[in-house]
Structure formats: C-alpha cells, structure tokens
Enzyme design. Structure first.
Site, short mmCIF file in Angstrom:
data_model
loop_
_atom_site.label_atom_id
_atom_site.label_comp_id
_atom_site.label_asym_id
_atom_site.label_seq_id
_atom_site.Cartn_x
_atom_site.Cartn_y
_atom_site.Cartn_z
CB THR A 83 -0.87 -0.02 1.28
OG1 THR A 83 -1.65 -1.21 1.26
CG2 THR A 83 -1.80 1.18 1.35
CG ASP A 125 3.98 -2.70 1.56
OD1 ASP A 125 3.64 -1.62 1.03
OD2 ASP A 125 3.52 -3.10 2.64
CD GLU A 172 1.22 -2.00 4.63
OE1 GLU A 172 0.87 -1.12 3.83
OE2 GLU A 172 1.95 -1.74 5.61
CG ASP A 217 5.64 4.73 7.13
OD1 ASP A 217 5.24 5.44 6.20
OD2 ASP A 217 4.92 3.87 7.68
N GLY A 238 0.35 4.43 6.47
CA GLY A 238 -0.84 4.39 5.61
C GLY A 238 -1.98 3.58 6.21
C1 ABF Z 1 2.73 1.47 3.24
O1 ABF Z 1 2.70 2.78 2.77
C2 ABF Z 1 3.26 1.57 4.53
O2 ABF Z 1 3.28 0.62 5.46
C3 ABF Z 1 3.84 2.84 4.75
O3 ABF Z 1 3.11 3.36 5.80
C4 ABF Z 1 3.55 3.59 3.53
C5 ABF Z 1 4.69 4.05 2.70
O4 ABF Z 1 4.19 5.11 2.04
P1 ABF Z 1 4.65 5.81 0.74
O5 ABF Z 1 5.13 4.77 -0.21
O6 ABF Z 1 3.40 6.48 0.34
O7 ABF Z 1 5.72 6.78 1.15
O8 ABF Z 1 3.51 0.65 2.48
#
Ligand code: ABF
Length: 215
Positions: free
Chosen positions: A26, A79, A101, A82, A95
């Site tokens: 995500t 994936d 996840e 942060d 997110g």
């Molecule tokens: C997810 O999206 C997460 O666990 C993390 O919080 C976030 C990363 O965000 P981005 O890719 O929008 O910076 O994978």
C-alpha cells in the site's frame, strides 16, 4: 521525491516472474509499482492486496485480486515503508494498512521493499511507530506502551483501519533492538499488530534513484 518513488516502484518489476500471484502493499510508492505491473498484467496470474486502496487500483487496471486464503504461499511481496534501517528492519503503517501488510509479508517467500532515499535511517523511531489496537483497549495499550518504552503514544483520531480497529502512533522512540521491541509490544492485550517489521524484515530494499540502489 515522487520521481524516486516511481523509479523504485518500476525497478521492483524485475522481481516479477511469469505466472506469479504477486503480493501487493500500500502507499504512494506501491501505486507506481501497480501502474508498472499493469503493463505486464497478461504475464501474471493475479495479485493479493494488502488494502482496499490497492485493491481498487489493481482492479482499475484489470488485474485480478485474489483472496489470500485461496492463493497459498506467495513467491513475492512488494511494499513500501516509512523507515528502513541498515538491517532492512522497517517501520510501516503510516498508511494504516500495517496488519494486512504484515500478513501478506509473512505469507511471502521474498519481500521486496521499495522506498525513496529519505526513508533510510540508522536507527528506527524518528517516524512515529504505528500500532493497530482493538478500540476498547486504546487507552490500556497506550499506558502500557508509555510505561514499557518511554515513548508518547498519540491516538490517530478519526482513522479506522480496514479491519475496523484504531491506531496509536508512538513518538519519541529510538529503537535500538527492533526485534525485541516488536516481540514485547505484541504481548500487550489489545494490540493487533505493531508497525515494526523486524522479526520478518525485508529481503531486498530498492531505494529509488537514477539508477535505483538495490540493497
Ligand atoms: C505502506 O505505505 C506503509 O506501510 C507505509 O506506511 C507507507 C509508505 O508510504 P509511501 O510509499 O506512500 O511513502 O507501504
């Protein structure tokens, strides 16, 4: 920043093999991965998604979304994160999708994490650590976390996870032993999942750039 996310997301396509059911995370970096995956959708068998948000994007591109219970073990999970430390331990959950996840990561043989360079840290904890909790346990869990870690838990008010739960974000941590902290926080009744991915870290980290850095 979004350019480095795009470069990381597109590089992760190198790990997709013909006929795979791909685990999909995500976030904004993953959105670039999904868009790239769409270009080779005829080569894959489908995707297992970690959130409603990613499910919608996958389906919008005509990629079949398969229930994890019907998919068996997955070869690949892609994936974002942060924060990422030098041992590929991660903080995730900004997110709000950390529990799903974690489940999909656990089901996958290889976890490829895609990040922009700003996510790299020496010690995890500058990004507040997300914890998903059963709503009735919110303040119990917050008190226990404050006592155990010295951090300051803040309720992410107004946010309900895809599983109907609430989130605490723990500020002020410097996580020297992420495996131990993940294990200890997981013991508190009412905790659904902890946004530390240390017991099961990433296997490969792609840092977006020109060219992308593969760790
Ligand atoms: C997810 O999206 C997460 O666990 C993390 O919080 C976030 C990363 O965000 P981005 O890719 O929008 O910076 O994978």
């Amino acid at each position: 920043m979004s350019e480095s996310k795009r470069l990381a997301g597109e590089k992760a396509i190198d790990y997709v093999e013909d006929g795979m059911v791909v685990g999909v995370g995500t976030g904004s970096t993953v959105a670039f991965f999904i868009d790239a995956l769409a270009r080779i959708r005829h080569r894959i068998a489908g995707a297992v998604s970690s959130s409603e948000q990613s499910t919608q994007r996958l389906r919008g591109h005509g990629i079949e979304v398969i229930d994890l219970n019907n998919a068996g073990p997955l070869a690949l999970y892609v994936d974002g994160a942060d924060e990422c430390d030098p041992r590929k331990h991660l903080i995730k959950g900004g997110g709000a999708a950390l529990t799903r996840e974690k489940i999909v990561a656990e089901a996958s043989e290889k976890f490829v994490c895609i990040i922009d360079p700003a996510k790299r840290v020496d010690v995890l904890g500058r990004f507040p650590l997300p914890i998903e909790v059963i709503p009735m346990a919110r303040s119990l869990v917050a008190r226990a976390i404050a006592a155990q870690t010295g951090g300051q838990p803040v309720w992410r008010e107004g946010v309900t996870t895809d599983n109907g739960n609430w989130l605490l974000d723990v500020h002020g941590l410097a996580i020297s032993d992420p495996v131990a902290m993940e294990r200890e926080l997981n013991q508190i009744p009412g905790v659904v999942s902890v946004g530390l991915f240390a017991r099961r870290p990433a296997d490969v980290v792609i840092v977006g750039g020109e060219p992308p850095l593969v760790l």
